[in-house]
Design a protein around this motif. Structure first.
Motif, PDB file in Angstrom:
ATOM      1  N   THR A 139       0.834  -1.205   0.000  1.00 17.44           N
ATOM      2  CA  THR A 139       0.000   0.000   0.000  1.00 17.44           C
ATOM      3  C   THR A 139       0.868   1.254   0.000  1.00 17.44           C
ATOM      4  OG1 THR A 139      -1.715  -1.196   1.205  1.00 17.44           O
ATOM      5  CG2 THR A 139      -1.850   1.201   1.212  1.00 17.44           C
ATOM      6  N   GLY A 140       1.973   1.266   0.821  1.00 17.39           N
ATOM      7  CA  GLY A 140       2.876   2.422   0.820  1.00 17.39           C
ATOM      8  C   GLY A 140       3.512   2.646  -0.535  1.00 17.39           C
ATOM      9  N   TRP A 141       3.885   1.540  -1.202  1.00 16.82           N
ATOM     10  CA  TRP A 141       4.495   1.672  -2.545  1.00 16.82           C
ATOM     11  C   TRP A 141       3.504   2.233  -3.556  1.00 16.82           C
ATOM     12  CZ3 TRP A 141       3.146  -0.853  -7.074  1.00 16.82           C
ATOM     13  CH2 TRP A 141       3.987  -0.654  -8.162  1.00 16.82           C
ATOM     14  N   VAL A 142       2.238   1.774  -3.502  1.00 18.65           N
ATOM     15  CA  VAL A 142       1.231   2.281  -4.437  1.00 18.65           C
ATOM     16  C   VAL A 142       1.017   3.780  -4.228  1.00 18.65           C
ATOM     17  CG1 VAL A 142      -1.209   2.149  -5.073  1.00 18.65           C
ATOM     18  CG2 VAL A 142       0.086   0.057  -4.716  1.00 18.65           C
ATOM     19  N   VAL A 143       0.912   4.218  -2.963  1.00 20.62           N
ATOM     20  CA  VAL A 143       0.723   5.654  -2.693  1.00 20.62           C
ATOM     21  C   VAL A 143       1.919   6.465  -3.194  1.00 20.62           C
ATOM     22  CG1 VAL A 143       0.464   7.362  -0.852  1.00 20.62           C
ATOM     23  CG2 VAL A 143      -0.805   5.212  -0.739  1.00 20.62           C
ATOM     24  N   TRP A 144       3.143   5.949  -2.948  1.00 23.98           N
ATOM     25  CA  TRP A 144       4.344   6.666  -3.433  1.00 23.98           C
ATOM     26  C   TRP A 144       4.375   6.734  -4.960  1.00 23.98           C
ATOM     27  CZ3 TRP A 144       8.309   4.883  -6.504  1.00 23.98           C
ATOM     28  CH2 TRP A 144       9.415   5.722  -6.640  1.00 23.98           C
ATOM     29  N   THR A 145       3.999   5.632  -5.628  1.00 27.65           N
ATOM     30  CA  THR A 145       3.996   5.606  -7.098  1.00 27.65           C
ATOM     31  C   THR A 145       3.073   6.680  -7.665  1.00 27.65           C
ATOM     32  OG1 THR A 145       4.426   3.223  -7.080  1.00 27.65           O
ATOM     33  CG2 THR A 145       3.514   4.156  -9.111  1.00 27.65           C
ATOM     34  N   ILE A 146       1.920   6.874  -7.031  1.00 27.47           N
ATOM     35  CA  ILE A 146       0.957   7.853  -7.531  1.00 27.47           C
ATOM     36  C   ILE A 146       1.390   9.273  -7.218  1.00 27.47           C
ATOM     37  CG2 ILE A 146      -1.446   8.608  -7.375  1.00 27.47           C
ATOM     38  CD1 ILE A 146      -2.192   5.729  -6.700  1.00 27.47           C
ATOM     39  N   GLU A 147       2.019   9.510  -6.048  1.00 24.87           N
ATOM     40  CA  GLU A 147       2.248  10.857  -5.557  1.00 24.87           C
ATOM     41  C   GLU A 147       3.636  11.429  -5.846  1.00 24.87           C
ATOM     42  OE1 GLU A 147       0.212  12.951  -4.010  1.00 24.87           O
ATOM     43  OE2 GLU A 147      -1.532  11.612  -3.991  1.00 24.87           O
ATOM     44  N   HIS A 148       4.667  10.616  -6.083  1.00 25.45           N
ATOM     45  CA  HIS A 148       6.040  11.151  -6.066  1.00 25.45           C
ATOM     46  C   HIS A 148       6.332  12.108  -7.224  1.00 25.45           C
ATOM     47  CE1 HIS A 148       7.001   8.178  -9.213  1.00 25.45           C
ATOM     48  NE2 HIS A 148       8.134   8.842  -9.384  1.00 25.45           N
ATOM     49  N   ASN A 149       5.620  12.057  -8.314  1.00 27.84           N
ATOM     50  CA  ASN A 149       5.867  12.965  -9.443  1.00 27.84           C
ATOM     51  C   ASN A 149       5.209  14.322  -9.258  1.00 27.84           C
ATOM     52  OD1 ASN A 149       7.471  11.288 -11.081  1.00 27.84           O
ATOM     53  ND2 ASN A 149       5.648  10.198 -11.822  1.00 27.84           N
ATOM     54  N   ASP A 150       4.150  14.388  -8.509  1.00 25.58           N
ATOM     55  CA  ASP A 150       3.404  15.631  -8.373  1.00 25.58           C
ATOM     56  C   ASP A 150       3.432  16.206  -6.964  1.00 25.58           C
ATOM     57  OD1 ASP A 150       2.655  15.347 -11.008  1.00 25.58           O
ATOM     58  OD2 ASP A 150       0.782  14.302 -10.520  1.00 25.58           O
ATOM     59  N   ASN A 151       3.873  15.444  -5.987  1.00 21.40           N
ATOM     60  CA  ASN A 151       3.786  15.861  -4.597  1.00 21.40           C
ATOM     61  C   ASN A 151       5.201  16.004  -4.040  1.00 21.40           C
ATOM     62  OD1 ASN A 151       3.195  16.265  -1.899  1.00 21.40           O
ATOM     63  ND2 ASN A 151       1.552  14.728  -1.859  1.00 21.40           N
ATOM     64  N   ASP A 152       5.567  17.242  -3.592  1.00 14.73           N
ATOM     65  CA  ASP A 152       6.913  17.494  -3.059  1.00 14.73           C
ATOM     66  C   ASP A 152       7.180  16.712  -1.786  1.00 14.73           C
ATOM     67  OD1 ASP A 152       7.305  19.247  -5.120  1.00 14.73           O
ATOM     68  OD2 ASP A 152       6.665  20.995  -3.971  1.00 14.73           O
ATOM     69  N   GLU A 153       6.076  16.273  -1.070  1.00 14.48           N
ATOM     70  CA  GLU A 153       6.251  15.529   0.167  1.00 14.48           C
ATOM     71  C   GLU A 153       6.887  14.166  -0.073  1.00 14.48           C
ATOM     72  OE1 GLU A 153       5.486  16.620   3.090  1.00 14.48           O
ATOM     73  OE2 GLU A 153       4.257  18.392   2.673  1.00 14.48           O
ATOM     74  N   PHE A 154       6.780  13.673  -1.297  1.00 15.00           N
ATOM     75  CA  PHE A 154       7.285  12.329  -1.608  1.00 15.00           C
ATOM     76  C   PHE A 154       8.551  12.384  -2.468  1.00 15.00           C
ATOM     77  CE2 PHE A 154       2.958  11.684  -0.411  1.00 15.00           C
ATOM     78  CZ  PHE A 154       2.935  10.463   0.219  1.00 15.00           C
ATOM     79  N   GLU A 155       9.311  13.514  -2.467  1.00 15.16           N
ATOM     80  CA  GLU A 155      10.560  13.654  -3.212  1.00 15.16           C
ATOM     81  C   GLU A 155      11.743  13.492  -2.273  1.00 15.16           C
ATOM     82  OE1 GLU A 155      10.351  17.365  -5.209  1.00 15.16           O
ATOM     83  OE2 GLU A 155       9.151  16.556  -6.872  1.00 15.16           O
ATOM     84  N   GLY A 156      12.895  13.407  -2.875  1.00 14.13           N
ATOM     85  CA  GLY A 156      14.110  13.317  -2.088  1.00 14.13           C
ATOM     86  C   GLY A 156      14.960  12.138  -2.524  1.00 14.13           C
ATOM     87  N   PRO A 157      16.067  11.925  -1.796  1.00 16.03           N
ATOM     88  CA  PRO A 157      16.967  10.806  -2.124  1.00 16.03           C
ATOM     89  C   PRO A 157      16.248   9.455  -2.013  1.00 16.03           C
ATOM     90  CG  PRO A 157      17.977  12.338  -0.585  1.00 16.03           C
ATOM     91  CD  PRO A 157      16.550  12.755  -0.685  1.00 16.03           C
ATOM     92  N   LEU A 158      16.907   8.432  -2.556  1.00 17.30           N
ATOM     93  CA  LEU A 158      16.300   7.106  -2.585  1.00 17.30           C
ATOM     94  C   LEU A 158      16.014   6.583  -1.179  1.00 17.30           C
ATOM     95  CD1 LEU A 158      15.419   4.581  -4.135  1.00 17.30           C
ATOM     96  CD2 LEU A 158      17.788   3.781  -4.056  1.00 17.30           C
ATOM     97  N   ALA A 159      16.956   6.752  -0.286  1.00 17.13           N
ATOM     98  CA  ALA A 159      16.752   6.256   1.081  1.00 17.13           C
ATOM     99  C   ALA A 159      15.589   6.969   1.750  1.00 17.13           C
ATOM    100  CB  ALA A 159      18.034   6.469   1.892  1.00 17.13           C
ATOM    101  N   GLN A 160      15.476   8.261   1.468  1.00 16.73           N
ATOM    102  CA  GLN A 160      14.365   9.005   2.070  1.00 16.73           C
ATOM    103  C   GLN A 160      13.022   8.526   1.510  1.00 16.73           C
ATOM    104  OE1 GLN A 160      14.689  13.256   1.698  1.00 16.73           O
ATOM    105  NE2 GLN A 160      12.575  13.611   2.404  1.00 16.73           N
ATOM    106  N   GLN A 161      12.973   8.254   0.214  1.00 13.69           N
ATOM    107  CA  GLN A 161      11.725   7.794  -0.390  1.00 13.69           C
ATOM    108  C   GLN A 161      11.331   6.396   0.125  1.00 13.69           C
ATOM    109  OE1 GLN A 161      11.201   8.442  -4.593  1.00 13.69           O
ATOM    110  NE2 GLN A 161      12.865   9.963  -4.652  1.00 13.69           N
ATOM    111  N   ILE A 162      12.331   5.507   0.355  1.00 15.36           N
ATOM    112  CA  ILE A 162      12.021   4.187   0.938  1.00 15.36           C
ATOM    113  C   ILE A 162      11.464   4.359   2.344  1.00 15.36           C
ATOM    114  CG2 ILE A 162      13.017   2.005   1.732  1.00 15.36           C
ATOM    115  CD1 ILE A 162      14.995   2.190  -0.598  1.00 15.36           C
ATOM    116  N   GLY A 163      12.057   5.255   3.085  1.00 14.07           N
ATOM    117  CA  GLY A 163      11.553   5.506   4.434  1.00 14.07           C
ATOM    118  C   GLY A 163      10.129   6.030   4.415  1.00 14.07           C
ATOM    119  N   ILE A 164       9.837   6.914   3.434  1.00 13.68           N
ATOM    120  CA  ILE A 164       8.476   7.446   3.335  1.00 13.68           C
ATOM    121  C   ILE A 164       7.482   6.322   3.044  1.00 13.68           C
ATOM    122  CG2 ILE A 164       6.963   8.883   1.899  1.00 13.68           C
ATOM    123  CD1 ILE A 164       9.283  10.863   1.658  1.00 13.68           C
ATOM    124  N   VAL A 165       7.861   5.398   2.156  1.00 13.27           N
ATOM    125  CA  VAL A 165       6.979   4.280   1.831  1.00 13.27           C
ATOM    126  C   VAL A 165       6.653   3.466   3.079  1.00 13.27           C
ATOM    127  CG1 VAL A 165       6.838   2.084   0.585  1.00 13.27           C
ATOM    128  CG2 VAL A 165       7.696   4.114  -0.579  1.00 13.27           C
TER     129      VAL A 165
END
Length: 808
Positions: free
Chosen positions: A520-546
């Motif tokens: 579920t976290g991966w699906v939300v990140w997939t939808i939001e990371h291109n348009d939402n600044d909250e889901f941007e950043g380095p790879l480690a940060q994005q994994i943590g967000i998921v």
């Protein structure tokens, strides 16, 4: 008619003097049986001798141009079953005709669960005094449902007496065979008046043009030459006509025959030797048997020397006149109509139509009264007197009116069972009041013995079905739960397992839940990371967000805001799944932390039984306890007091009794005590006791089974025991089942489909937007070079993300 010797004399005269080649006409079965002995000389054809005792196997040249009486037994049994009659009286003529149908008719009735309680046999030449005496005997038995099978001449005198004695009134039911119905139109009006309400059968004669023309000629002939009432054509007239036609047709096809001259002799009987004989398989007999034609009575085809069964039997009712009310066919049973193909139409049964007028002009089907040895006798039902457990059987005496009130669960079950019977059973409850044995261990055995000695007609109450009691009486099937139960105290304890927080869910469910958190976290990140600044950043940060975003849904609202509607739908569905999972986990964990446990029973503890409990009488030798005690447990409160003091204080640690008593106790003390079922003893439950061979036993048993299937038994028990639906196996209270993946497969399926569809739609949308942005960059490049005013100003690179943001 009805004179076999005279018929034989006439037949001999015809054979001697007229040299006949065939004989038509023995009208009764006795005449046909006697004349059939001449069957080795000439064919004997009868259009009215229907006794099954007559057959071509005994007399090869005997031809029956009428139906065999056995053809109607299934129709009679079907009517008896349709009317719900289970017990009846059969009245039949004591002759070859009257006795021939009895074996097959009894068998057919028995297969339909009907019992012939009595057979009354009347000789053909019996006088009115004899008939009246037999009817008085039937009245003394309280019999009210009858099947009558006799000749029309005897039936005329019989029913005149029936009506005269008042047995043709409301409440009586009379069913007659076709031998009577076939001649109703020829009977006197006084006889018909005495038969109002009778139901009967007759062979169905299909209408035809040939039959209509014959009927017109019949009426015209009688009107011309006989200036009085014109008799109606009955089926015997039609069969007589068809008999002559069959013989004439056979003779025509056979051609002329020659005969030997008669020899003179003083002894006329010796002349029979000079008559041309026709042995078995003779030409004339063979021609008749092989003949096939359409006669007045329908299709004529002989098999085994007799007519085939009619396509249907008419069901008629005598009410004013003879009225047809339905049909019976072998394949379709009872119907109210036949179509042109003679197949049964889809119509209500005769019983549902309510079109029958019974004796007394009643529209209600007579209800069978149980046949008693004495008129008006009521069953004496013995019931036990109980001080406690009055919910099962309660007996109260009114000192003012001296009346006895009997109530309780067992009493209501018995009343409901008897109400379901297709006949009426009258009874009185008689309390078993022998003071000497009222509280003795043999109290119930003595009550059973009173039934055996026929001091009671039955015993009703909390009577346990036991093998030694079954030697003296017959029991119905049990109407309570079978077996015994042990009442034991329950203790409350807390679990000390340090890993108990893992136990509410099975291992496979834990793994699936964790996998869906990540998915579920991966699906939300997939939808939001291109348009939402909250889901941007380095790879480690994005994994943590998921990981953070999906797992944090368990505890609080997330700080990351969602911009896409697709991701919002995914999160809403996931939050619903999380809500169900957390609620179920919490409830199961609470049950595991605090559980009820059965108190253990060391072998040194004492155990108690009620005084007159059948379990206690046979249980002791198999018990694993050292000390056993009988306690005068009369009431529910006595059980509680004995258990409350325990064995160390003069009480007991457990009580063993039959399950109905245990259930009644547990329903009032469910917070303190519970039930376990020992495996080393069992009982068969409560049943009603009757004398050996009593016909009420199978009927009451069938009624109890039907009540159980329809839920009526459960409704009665709920009326007396408010908490009757207790768990049979209380061991399940000590163990709480773990939640497994199978229980939540529907929830995971919903969230998986929702998340997958949202991810696929988002990917397709991003791909389309990426293609559109590339096309815009190519189109804008020349314009940027032309209007660049200062070449040394650093150029600013605009990302495709910003282009999309400004374009829409």
């Amino acid at each position: 008619m009805g004179q076999p010797l005279k018929a034989l004399s006439s037949a001999v005269e015809l054979l001697e003097n007229k040299k006949v080649d065939a004989l038509i006409g023995p009208q009764t079965s006795e005449e046909a049986e006697l004349l059939a002995e001449l069957g080795d000389t000439v064919p004997i054809i009868s259009f009215s001798a229907s006794s099954p005792f007559l057959s071509q196997y005994k007399n090869p040249n005997f031809i029956r141009m009428t139906t065999n009486d056995n053809f109607q037994v299934e129709a009679i049994a079907a009517l008896v079953q349709e009317f719900g009659w289970r017990e009846l009286v059969m009245v039949h003529e004591d002759s070859s005709y009257g006795n021939g149908i009895i074996p097959n008719l009894l068998l057919a009735l028995e297969e339909g669960n009907a019992r012939v309680a009595r057979r009354t046999v009347i000789p053909p030449q019996a006088g009115d005094i004899y008939v009246e005496a037999q009817l008085y005997k039937l009245m003394a038995l309280s019999a009210n449902i009858f099947i009558v099978h006799m000749s029309a001449s005897l039936a005329s005198r019989f029913f005149l007496k029936v009506n005269e004695l008042g047995m043709m009134t409301t409440g009586y039911g009379w069913l007659v065979t076709d031998g009577i119905v076939n001649e109703l139109t020829a009977m006197d009006q006084s006889v018909l008046d005495s038969m109002q309400g009778v139901v009967g059968l007759r062979p169905y004669i299909p209408p035809s043009e040939l039959l209509r023309n014959f009927s017109l000629k019949w009426r015209h002939s009688f009107f011309t030459y006989q200036h009085h009432q014109i008799p109606q054509v009955n089926v015997y007239c039609l069969w007589a006509y068809d008999s002559v036609w069959a013989l004439a047709t056979a003779v025509h096809h056979l051609g002329p025959t020659t005969s030997v001259e008669k020899n003179d002799s003083a002894n006329k009987l010796a002349h029979l030797t000079a008559i041309p004989t026709r042995p078995t398989g003779s030409d004339l007999v063979r021609k008749i048997l092989h003949g096939k034609f359409t006669g007045l009575s329908g299709e004529i085809q002989l098999k085994n020397g007799q007519l085939q069964p009619p396509e249907a039997f008419e069901i008629v009712n005598v009410f004013g006149r003879v009225k047809r009310i339905g049909f019976w066919t072998q394949f379709d049973g009872i119907t109210t109509g036949l179509n042109r193909s003679t197949a049964a139409t889809q119509s209500p049964s005769v019983r549902e139509m309510g079109s029958i007028r019974w004796p007394g002009s009643s529209l209600a089907i007579p209800k069978v009264q149980r046949i008693m040895p004495k008129s008006g006798k009521r069953l004496r039902i013995g019931v036990p007197i109980k001080v406690g457990f009055k919910e099962l059987v309660g007996v109260e005496f009114d000192p003012v009116t001296n009346a006895t009130m009997v109530t309780g669960f067992c009493i209501d079950v018995f009343k409901a069972a008897t109400d379901m019977l297709p006949y009426e059973v009258k009874f009185d409850f008689i309390p078993f009041t022998d003071s000497d044995i009222l509280m003795a261990a043999s109290y119930y055995n003595d009550l059973i013995y009173r039934v055996y000695r026929q001091q009671y007609d039955a015993a009703v109450g909390d009577i346990t079905i036991m093998a030694n009691r079954s030697l003296y009486v017959d029991f119905t099937i049990p109407f309570t739960e079978t077996g015994v139960g042990m009442i034991v105290p329950i203790e409350t304890s807390r679990s000390t397992n340090m890993w108990i927080f893992i136990q509410p869910l099975t291992a496979d469910l834990w793994l699936v839940v964790g996998a869906f958190f990540i998915f579920t976290g991966w699906v939300v990140w997939t939808i939001e990371h291109n348009d939402n600044d909250e889901f941007e950043g380095p790879l480690a940060q994005q994994i943590g967000i998921v990981m953070w975003y999906s797992f944090s849904t368990l505890f609080f609202a997330q700080r990351e805001k969602l911009t896409s509607n697709l991701s919002k739908v995914v999160v809403i569905v996931w939050l619903f799944v999380v809500l169900i999972l957390t609620s179920s986990y919490t409830a199961n964990l609470s049950s595991m932390l605090t559980v009820h446990q059965l108190q253990s029973l060391p072998k040194g503890e004492s155990i108690g039984f009620p005084v007159n409990s059948p379990a206690g009488q046979t249980f002791l030798i198999n018990l694993p306890f050292k000390k056993h005690s009988f306690y005068p447990l009369k009431k529910v409160e006595d059980y509680a007091n004995a258990l409350r003091y325990e064995s160390r204080k003069g009480g007991v640690s457990a009580i063993i009794d039959e399950i109905p008593y245990v259930n009644l106790f547990i329903s009032k003390y469910s917070a303190e005590y519970t039930m376990v079922e020992p495996s080393y003893y069992s009982t068969k439950g409560f049943g009603f006791a009757f004398p050996k061979g009593d016909p009420l036993v199978p009927d009451i048993s069938a009624a109890i089974a039907q009540m159980r299937e329809e839920g009526k038994l459960n409704l009665i028990s709920q009326n007396w025991f408010q908490n009757h639906s207790l768990l049979r196996n209380q061991d399940s209270a000590t163990k709480v089942a773990r939640l497994d993946l199978y229980s939540f497969r529907g929830l995971f399926l919903i969230t998986a489909i929702t998340s997958s569809v949202a991810a696929i739609v988002s990917c397709k949308y991003l791909k389309k937007e990426s293609t559109n942005s590339q096309q815009h960059e190519v189109a804008d490049k020349p314009v940027e070079e032309k209007f660049s005013p200062v070449s040394d100003i650093p150029s600013r690179r605009i990302s495709s993300k910003h282009i999309r943001r400004y374009s829409y």
